[in-house]
Design an enzyme around this catalytic site. Structure first.
Site, PDB file in Angstrom:
ATOM      1  N   THR A   1       0.867  -1.193   0.000  1.00  0.00           N
ATOM      2  CA  THR A   1       0.000   0.000   0.000  1.00  0.00           C
ATOM      3  C   THR A   1       0.903   1.244   0.000  1.00  0.00           C
ATOM      4  OG1 THR A   1      -0.244  -0.297   2.396  1.00  0.00           O
ATOM      5  CG2 THR A   1      -2.065  -1.044   1.003  1.00  0.00           C
TER       6      THR A   1
ATOM      7  N   LYS B   1       3.792  -6.880   4.210  1.00  0.00           N
ATOM      8  CA  LYS B   1       3.563  -5.496   3.790  1.00  0.00           C
ATOM      9  C   LYS B   1       3.116  -4.718   5.022  1.00  0.00           C
ATOM     10  CE  LYS B   1      -0.930  -4.023   3.690  1.00  0.00           C
ATOM     11  NZ  LYS B   1      -1.430  -2.671   4.013  1.00  0.00           N
TER      12      LYS B   1
ATOM     13  N   THR C   1      -2.327  -2.649   9.905  1.00  0.00           N
ATOM     14  CA  THR C   1      -2.451  -2.859   8.462  1.00  0.00           C
ATOM     15  C   THR C   1      -1.365  -3.777   7.928  1.00  0.00           C
ATOM     16  OG1 THR C   1      -1.224  -0.810   8.103  1.00  0.00           O
ATOM     17  CG2 THR C   1      -3.610  -0.687   7.992  1.00  0.00           C
TER      18      THR C   1
ATOM     19  N   GLU D   1       6.362   4.772   7.389  1.00  0.00           N
ATOM     20  CA  GLU D   1       5.974   6.007   6.695  1.00  0.00           C
ATOM     21  C   GLU D   1       6.795   7.196   7.195  1.00  0.00           C
ATOM     22  OE1 GLU D   1       1.344   4.951   5.560  1.00  0.00           O
ATOM     23  OE2 GLU D   1       1.746   6.193   7.324  1.00  0.00           O
TER      24      GLU D   1
ATOM     25  N   ASN E   1       0.116  10.985   5.772  1.00  0.00           N
ATOM     26  CA  ASN E   1      -1.177  10.672   6.364  1.00  0.00           C
ATOM     27  C   ASN E   1      -2.174  11.823   6.254  1.00  0.00           C
ATOM     28  OD1 ASN E   1      -1.142   7.881   7.779  1.00  0.00           O
ATOM     29  ND2 ASN E   1       0.885   8.750   8.110  1.00  0.00           N
TER      30      ASN E   1
ATOM     31  N   SER F   1      -7.429   5.761   2.321  1.00  0.00           N
ATOM     32  CA  SER F   1      -7.687   4.450   1.716  1.00  0.00           C
ATOM     33  C   SER F   1      -9.118   4.383   1.193  1.00  0.00           C
ATOM     34  CB  SER F   1      -7.461   3.354   2.764  1.00  0.00           C
ATOM     35  OG  SER F   1      -8.288   3.565   3.884  1.00  0.00           O
TER      36      SER F   1
END
Length: 294
Positions: free
Chosen positions: A41, A67, A78, A165, A289, A294
């Site tokens: 993602t 992932k 996630t 991230e 973010n 999503s």
């Protein structure tokens, strides 16, 4: 532990079966990387690890993909993780093994302390190797197998932290001399989740006060601050709850300027020790973010 979330309408079985049939047409020994790329993602790189292990003179393979880049906390969020081995593991044993692997790897990481709803960690045993099945922890080969599975799990879970991230630093936090494992983890995560600590890492600021404050904020009820010591890599920065007399600021700056940093905290109250892996908190994390949905 797994997080819970919104109950969604089940996928009609005919659509699911059609998808499985279509996917089966593309089965290949070389498709691990393709699968690792397909589940990405906000990841910037695919995450795949494979290694061979000798068990009782038989060569077995362990391969895994994962992932996850944000919304990563020990409830796995996630994150998606899949590890497969061609040695047969007994049905009564594999459920115990998957928890042991998760607790030593995926349940020891955090990027931002947030969680989501689609976390999964799957351990697959195909039994395709010539090695005899492993049915019990008493099997003399069990420890070698478990160690190898954990090694793959740690490499994959740490790869998610490294690709966190906006992350610019990979940080190991070890809490030792705790009363028990739960206490050590509570303190480690208090430090790993502190926005003030994480932003100090990003700024390469050896702000020992922020780290010590996070230790205190772990809310260990009878913690004696005068027994707490703190190291950045091998540099003793705090001793007996206060600044170490021999510590010089430039030592801390040198450590904090590195891409990889180890924070070691001694609570001076037992012999338990636990480690978690985390990241700093950067401007890019906020941007990703703020812009991503999503």
């Amino acid at each position: 532990p797994f997080s819970t979330g919104v109950i969604m309408e089940p996928l009609p079985m005919n659509r699911l079966l059609k998808g499985v049939e279509e996917a089966a047409k593309h089965l290949s020994r070389t498709n691990w990387i393709a699968a690792a790329e397909a589940i990405m993602t906000t990841d910037t790189v695919p995450k795949c690890v494979s290694q061979r292990v000798m068990l009782d003179d038989e060569d077995i393979t362990i391969t895994g993909i994962s992932k996850g880049s944000g919304m990563i906390e020990p409830h796995m969020a996630t994150m998606l993780g899949f590890i497969a081995t061609d040695v047969a593991i007994g049905q009564d044993l594999i459920g115990k093994v998957v928890k042991m692997v998760a607790d030593a790897s995926y349940n020891r990481i955090t990027v931002d302390g947030d969680t989501s709803t689609n976390d999964s960690f799957v351990l697959i045993s195909t039994g395709c190797s010539n090695a005899r099945p492993i049915e019990s922890m008493d099997d003399p080969r069990f420890d070698d197998l478990l160690d190898s599975l954990i090694e793959v799990g740690q490499k994959l879970s740490q790869a998610m932290v490294r690709d966190g991230e906006g992350a610019t630093k990979f940080i190991t936090i070890t809490v030792e001399d705790a009363k028990n494992e739960a206490e050590a983890l509570k303190v480690a995560y208090a430090v790993a989740h502190s926005p003030l600590v994480k932003t100090a890492f990003f700024a390469s600021d050896p702000n020992l006060g922020r780290i010590l404050a996070a230790v205190g904020n772990s809310k260990i009820p009878d913690l004696d601050a005068t027994k707490v010591s703190l190291w950045l890599d091998d540099v003793l920065v705090a001793k007996n709850g206060g600044r170490a007399p021999e510590y010089m600021e430039e030592q801390g700056v040198a450590v904090m300027s590195q891409d990889e940093i180890t924070v070691r905290i001694s609570l001076g109250r037992g012999d338990a020790c636990e480690t978690v892996w985390t990241t700093d908190l950067s401007h890019d994390y906020v941007s990703i973010n703020a812009d991503y949905r999503s």
